[in-house]
Scaffold this active site. Structure first.
Site, PDB file in Angstrom:
ATOM      1  N   ASP A  36       0.870  -1.212   0.077  1.00 29.21           N
ATOM      2  CA  ASP A  36      -0.060  -0.083  -0.009  1.00 29.21           C
ATOM      3  C   ASP A  36       0.767   1.324   0.095  1.00 29.21           C
ATOM      4  OD1 ASP A  36      -2.385  -1.307  -0.147  1.00 29.21           O
ATOM      5  OD2 ASP A  36      -2.999  -0.987   2.032  1.00 29.21           O
ATOM      6  N   LYS A  59      -3.354   3.524  -3.095  1.00 32.68           N
ATOM      7  CA  LYS A  59      -4.191   4.636  -4.007  1.00 32.68           C
ATOM      8  C   LYS A  59      -3.490   5.200  -5.258  1.00 32.68           C
ATOM      9  CE  LYS A  59      -7.360   6.001  -0.492  1.00 32.68           C
ATOM     10  NZ  LYS A  59      -7.649   6.523   0.795  1.00 32.68           N
ATOM     11  N   MET A 168      -7.971  -5.249  31.281  1.00 34.04           N
ATOM     12  CA  MET A 168      -7.990  -5.403  32.749  1.00 34.04           C
ATOM     13  C   MET A 168      -9.569  -5.604  33.312  1.00 34.04           C
ATOM     14  SD  MET A 168      -5.196  -2.522  33.642  1.00 34.04           S
ATOM     15  CE  MET A 168      -5.664  -1.550  32.615  1.00 34.04           C
TER      16      MET A 168
END
Ligand SMILES: C[S@@+](CC[C@H](N)C(=O)[O-])C[C@H]1O[C@@H](n2cnc3c(N)ncnc32)[C@H](O)[C@@H]1O
Length: 248
Positions: A36, A59, A168
Protein backbone atom coordinates in the site's frame (compact mmCIF):
# COMPACT_ATOMS: atom_id res chain seq x y z
CA UNK A 1 -0.69 -26.89 -8.93
CA UNK A 2 -1.49 -26.52 -5.19
CA UNK A 3 -2.98 -23.34 -3.84
CA UNK A 4 -0.64 -20.68 -2.55
CA UNK A 5 -1.11 -18.73 0.64
CA UNK A 6 -1.62 -15.11 1.66
CA UNK A 7 0.03 -13.35 4.58
CA UNK A 8 -1.95 -10.27 5.55
CA UNK A 9 0.84 -8.28 7.16
CA UNK A 10 0.94 -5.05 9.17
CA UNK A 11 4.08 -3.06 8.39
CA UNK A 12 3.83 -0.78 11.42
CA UNK A 13 3.28 2.98 11.40
CA UNK A 14 6.22 4.05 9.22
CA UNK A 15 9.69 3.52 10.67
CA UNK A 16 10.82 0.20 9.11
CA UNK A 17 12.40 -0.79 12.43
CA UNK A 18 8.90 -1.05 13.86
CA UNK A 19 8.22 -4.02 11.62
CA UNK A 20 7.85 -7.15 13.75
CA UNK A 21 10.14 -10.18 13.49
CA UNK A 22 7.17 -12.28 12.42
CA UNK A 23 6.28 -9.80 9.68
CA UNK A 24 9.86 -9.86 8.41
CA UNK A 25 9.91 -13.66 8.43
CA UNK A 26 6.62 -13.81 6.50
CA UNK A 27 7.88 -11.26 3.96
CA UNK A 28 11.02 -13.31 3.43
CA UNK A 29 8.87 -16.41 2.90
CA UNK A 30 6.73 -14.69 0.27
CA UNK A 31 7.20 -14.74 -3.50
CA UNK A 32 5.22 -11.59 -4.29
CA UNK A 33 4.45 -8.54 -2.17
CA UNK A 34 1.38 -6.37 -2.79
CA UNK A 35 1.92 -3.13 -0.90
CA UNK A 36 0.00 0.00 0.00
CA UNK A 37 0.85 3.69 -0.21
CA UNK A 38 1.89 4.15 3.41
CA UNK A 39 4.73 1.62 3.29
CA UNK A 40 8.05 3.37 3.83
CA UNK A 41 10.38 3.44 0.79
CA UNK A 42 13.30 2.08 2.87
CA UNK A 43 11.38 -1.13 3.56
CA UNK A 44 10.40 -1.40 -0.11
CA UNK A 45 14.05 -0.97 -1.14
CA UNK A 46 15.18 -3.68 1.28
CA UNK A 47 12.54 -6.10 -0.02
CA UNK A 48 13.54 -5.36 -3.62
CA UNK A 49 17.16 -6.09 -2.67
CA UNK A 50 15.99 -9.50 -1.41
CA UNK A 51 14.71 -10.13 -4.94
CA UNK A 52 11.02 -9.96 -4.06
CA UNK A 53 8.53 -9.09 -6.76
CA UNK A 54 6.84 -5.91 -5.54
CA UNK A 55 3.44 -4.76 -6.84
CA UNK A 56 2.05 -1.40 -5.77
CA UNK A 57 -1.69 -1.61 -5.10
CA UNK A 58 -2.12 1.62 -3.12
CA UNK A 59 -4.30 4.56 -4.01
CA UNK A 60 -3.78 6.25 -7.36
CA UNK A 61 -5.31 9.50 -8.44
CA UNK A 62 -7.14 7.81 -11.31
CA UNK A 63 -8.89 4.95 -9.58
CA UNK A 64 -11.74 4.51 -7.15
CA UNK A 65 -11.72 2.32 -4.05
CA UNK A 66 -14.05 -0.30 -5.48
CA UNK A 67 -11.99 -0.87 -8.64
CA UNK A 68 -8.78 -0.96 -6.61
CA UNK A 69 -10.20 -3.62 -4.29
CA UNK A 70 -11.34 -5.68 -7.27
CA UNK A 71 -7.83 -5.45 -8.72
CA UNK A 72 -6.29 -6.54 -5.40
CA UNK A 73 -8.71 -9.46 -5.10
CA UNK A 74 -7.95 -10.46 -8.69
CA UNK A 75 -4.20 -10.48 -7.94
CA UNK A 76 -4.66 -12.45 -4.72
CA UNK A 77 -6.55 -15.14 -6.61
CA UNK A 78 -4.36 -15.19 -9.72
CA UNK A 79 -1.10 -15.39 -7.79
CA UNK A 80 -2.24 -18.01 -5.26
CA UNK A 81 -3.72 -20.09 -8.12
CA UNK A 82 -0.16 -20.25 -9.44
CA UNK A 83 0.89 -21.74 -6.08
CA UNK A 84 2.67 -18.56 -4.96
CA UNK A 85 2.92 -17.18 -1.43
CA UNK A 86 1.65 -13.62 -1.43
CA UNK A 87 2.34 -10.95 1.18
CA UNK A 88 -0.37 -8.32 1.38
CA UNK A 89 1.51 -5.55 3.14
CA UNK A 90 -0.53 -2.79 4.79
CA UNK A 91 0.41 0.21 6.91
CA UNK A 92 0.03 -0.06 10.69
CA UNK A 93 -2.09 -3.03 11.67
CA UNK A 94 -3.83 -4.76 8.73
CA UNK A 95 -7.22 -4.92 10.43
CA UNK A 96 -7.46 -1.33 11.64
CA UNK A 97 -9.16 0.96 9.13
CA UNK A 98 -7.35 -0.82 6.34
CA UNK A 99 -10.05 -2.93 4.68
CA UNK A 100 -8.08 -6.03 5.68
CA UNK A 101 -11.40 -7.46 6.85
CA UNK A 102 -12.77 -7.19 3.30
CA UNK A 103 -9.77 -9.10 1.98
CA UNK A 104 -10.24 -11.81 4.62
CA UNK A 105 -13.86 -12.23 3.48
CA UNK A 106 -12.68 -12.59 -0.11
CA UNK A 107 -9.95 -15.11 0.80
CA UNK A 108 -12.44 -17.21 2.76
CA UNK A 109 -14.98 -17.09 -0.07
CA UNK A 110 -12.31 -18.32 -2.49
CA UNK A 111 -10.95 -20.87 -0.01
CA UNK A 112 -7.49 -19.33 -0.11
CA UNK A 113 -5.40 -20.10 3.00
CA UNK A 114 -4.26 -17.00 4.86
CA UNK A 115 -2.61 -15.81 8.04
CA UNK A 116 -2.88 -12.40 9.67
CA UNK A 117 0.37 -10.95 11.01
CA UNK A 118 -0.48 -8.01 13.30
CA UNK A 119 1.41 -4.74 13.01
CA UNK A 120 2.05 -1.83 15.34
CA UNK A 121 -0.83 0.50 14.59
CA UNK A 122 -0.36 4.23 14.11
CA UNK A 123 -2.86 4.52 16.97
CA UNK A 124 -0.32 3.53 19.59
CA UNK A 125 2.87 3.53 17.50
CA UNK A 126 2.77 7.17 16.49
CA UNK A 127 1.55 8.39 19.86
CA UNK A 128 4.05 6.37 21.91
CA UNK A 129 6.94 7.46 19.74
CA UNK A 130 5.88 11.05 20.49
CA UNK A 131 5.67 10.11 24.20
CA UNK A 132 1.95 10.87 24.28
CA UNK A 133 0.22 8.38 26.59
CA UNK A 134 -3.24 7.43 25.37
CA UNK A 135 -4.17 6.51 28.90
CA UNK A 136 -3.15 8.15 32.13
CA UNK A 137 -3.93 7.24 35.74
CA UNK A 138 -5.58 10.61 36.39
CA UNK A 139 -6.40 11.98 32.96
CA UNK A 140 -7.84 9.19 30.81
CA UNK A 141 -8.99 5.61 31.37
CA UNK A 142 -10.40 5.11 27.89
CA UNK A 143 -9.53 5.85 24.27
CA UNK A 144 -12.00 6.33 21.44
CA UNK A 145 -10.65 5.43 18.00
CA UNK A 146 -12.69 6.85 15.15
CA UNK A 147 -12.45 7.23 11.42
CA UNK A 148 -12.67 10.87 10.42
CA UNK A 149 -14.66 9.68 7.40
CA UNK A 150 -17.34 8.02 9.52
CA UNK A 151 -20.64 9.59 10.35
CA UNK A 152 -20.09 11.64 13.53
CA UNK A 153 -23.55 10.84 14.88
CA UNK A 154 -22.72 7.16 14.59
CA UNK A 155 -19.41 7.21 16.41
CA UNK A 156 -20.83 9.38 19.15
CA UNK A 157 -22.95 6.33 19.97
CA UNK A 158 -19.93 4.06 20.41
CA UNK A 159 -21.06 2.48 23.71
CA UNK A 160 -24.33 1.56 22.01
CA UNK A 161 -23.12 0.47 18.56
CA UNK A 162 -19.34 0.34 18.20
CA UNK A 163 -16.61 -2.03 19.32
CA UNK A 164 -15.40 -1.71 22.91
CA UNK A 165 -12.10 -3.26 23.99
CA UNK A 166 -11.63 -3.71 27.72
CA UNK A 167 -8.24 -4.35 29.27
CA UNK A 168 -8.03 -5.42 32.91
CA UNK A 169 -11.75 -6.20 32.95
CA UNK A 170 -11.70 -9.71 34.41
CA UNK A 171 -13.02 -8.64 37.81
CA UNK A 172 -15.40 -5.94 36.61
CA UNK A 173 -16.98 -7.55 33.54
CA UNK A 174 -20.32 -8.09 35.33
CA UNK A 175 -20.59 -4.41 36.17
CA UNK A 176 -19.43 -3.37 32.67
CA UNK A 177 -22.04 -5.60 31.02
CA UNK A 178 -24.78 -4.44 33.40
CA UNK A 179 -24.07 -0.75 32.76
CA UNK A 180 -23.88 -1.21 28.98
CA UNK A 181 -27.22 -3.03 28.97
CA UNK A 182 -28.68 -0.29 31.19
CA UNK A 183 -27.42 2.29 28.68
CA UNK A 184 -29.35 0.48 25.95
CA UNK A 185 -26.86 -1.98 24.46
CA UNK A 186 -28.51 -5.25 23.45
CA UNK A 187 -27.83 -7.96 26.02
CA UNK A 188 -27.23 -10.38 23.13
CA UNK A 189 -24.28 -8.28 21.96
CA UNK A 190 -21.44 -10.74 21.26
CA UNK A 191 -18.34 -10.66 23.41
CA UNK A 192 -14.96 -12.39 23.05
CA UNK A 193 -12.66 -12.72 26.05
CA UNK A 194 -9.11 -13.64 25.02
CA UNK A 195 -6.71 -14.97 27.63
CA UNK A 196 -2.95 -15.10 26.95
CA UNK A 197 -3.49 -13.68 23.46
CA UNK A 198 -0.92 -14.69 20.78
CA UNK A 199 0.75 -17.14 23.18
CA UNK A 200 0.71 -20.93 22.79
CA UNK A 201 -1.74 -21.18 25.71
CA UNK A 202 -4.22 -18.67 24.24
CA UNK A 203 -7.86 -19.34 25.11
CA UNK A 204 -10.88 -17.61 23.64
CA UNK A 205 -14.23 -17.48 25.36
CA UNK A 206 -17.21 -16.40 23.30
CA UNK A 207 -20.42 -15.18 24.88
CA UNK A 208 -22.81 -12.29 25.05
CA UNK A 209 -23.11 -9.33 27.36
CA UNK A 210 -25.55 -11.34 29.45
CA UNK A 211 -23.38 -14.42 30.01
CA UNK A 212 -19.72 -13.56 29.45
CA UNK A 213 -19.13 -12.78 33.14
CA UNK A 214 -20.29 -16.26 34.10
CA UNK A 215 -18.22 -17.88 31.32
CA UNK A 216 -15.10 -16.06 32.44
CA UNK A 217 -15.65 -17.15 36.05
CA UNK A 218 -16.26 -20.79 35.04
CA UNK A 219 -13.14 -20.86 32.87
CA UNK A 220 -11.01 -19.95 35.87
CA UNK A 221 -9.03 -17.39 33.89
CA UNK A 222 -5.58 -16.82 35.36
CA UNK A 223 -3.66 -15.08 32.55
CA UNK A 224 -4.01 -11.56 31.15
CA UNK A 225 -7.44 -11.05 29.58
CA UNK A 226 -8.62 -8.79 26.76
CA UNK A 227 -12.37 -8.42 26.25
CA UNK A 228 -13.87 -7.37 22.91
CA UNK A 229 -17.52 -6.30 22.92
CA UNK A 230 -19.43 -5.74 19.68
CA UNK A 231 -20.96 -7.13 16.52
CA UNK A 232 -17.54 -7.71 14.89
CA UNK A 233 -17.09 -10.62 17.29
CA UNK A 234 -20.10 -12.44 15.87
CA UNK A 235 -19.24 -11.71 12.24
CA UNK A 236 -15.73 -13.06 12.71
CA UNK A 237 -16.65 -15.56 15.43
CA UNK A 238 -16.09 -18.78 13.48
CA UNK A 239 -12.70 -17.52 12.44
CA UNK A 240 -11.84 -16.55 16.02
CA UNK A 241 -12.77 -20.01 17.23
CA UNK A 242 -10.91 -21.71 14.38
CA UNK A 243 -7.80 -19.75 15.27
CA UNK A 244 -8.10 -20.43 18.98
CA UNK A 245 -5.76 -22.93 20.52
CA UNK A 246 -8.52 -23.94 22.91
CA UNK A 247 -12.04 -22.56 23.20
CA UNK A 248 -14.62 -22.96 25.91
C1 LIG B 1 -6.31 3.90 6.14
S1 LIG B 1 -5.73 4.30 7.74
C2 LIG B 1 -4.76 2.91 8.07
C3 LIG B 1 -4.40 2.79 9.53
C4 LIG B 1 -3.43 1.67 9.79
N1 LIG B 1 -4.00 0.38 9.45
C5 LIG B 1 -2.97 1.64 11.24
O1 LIG B 1 -3.19 0.66 11.97
O2 LIG B 1 -2.32 2.63 11.62
C6 LIG B 1 -4.54 5.52 7.36
C7 LIG B 1 -4.49 6.61 8.40
O3 LIG B 1 -3.75 6.21 9.55
C8 LIG B 1 -3.05 7.32 10.11
N2 LIG B 1 -1.60 7.06 10.02
C9 LIG B 1 -1.02 5.94 9.52
N3 LIG B 1 0.33 6.03 9.62
C10 LIG B 1 0.60 7.22 10.17
C11 LIG B 1 1.80 7.88 10.52
N4 LIG B 1 3.00 7.33 10.34
N5 LIG B 1 1.70 9.11 11.08
C12 LIG B 1 0.49 9.67 11.30
N6 LIG B 1 -0.69 9.10 10.99
C13 LIG B 1 -0.64 7.88 10.43
C14 LIG B 1 -3.45 8.51 9.27
O4 LIG B 1 -4.57 9.10 9.86
C15 LIG B 1 -3.80 7.87 7.94
O5 LIG B 1 -4.64 8.68 7.16
Amino acid sequence: MGKGKVYLIGAGPGDPELLTLKALKSLKNSDVILYDALIDYRLIDELKKLGKKMIYVGKRSWDDGKKRQEYINYLLKELTDQGLTVARLKGGDPLIFGRGCIEIEFLEKENIPYEVIPGVSSINGVTSSCAIPLTHPELSSSVLIVSGRADVVKWCKTPLEGTIVVLMGKDTIDEIARELIKLGRDKKTPVAAIENGTLPNQRILIGTLSDIGEKIKRANVKGPLLIVIGEVVEKFCKRVIANAVRTE
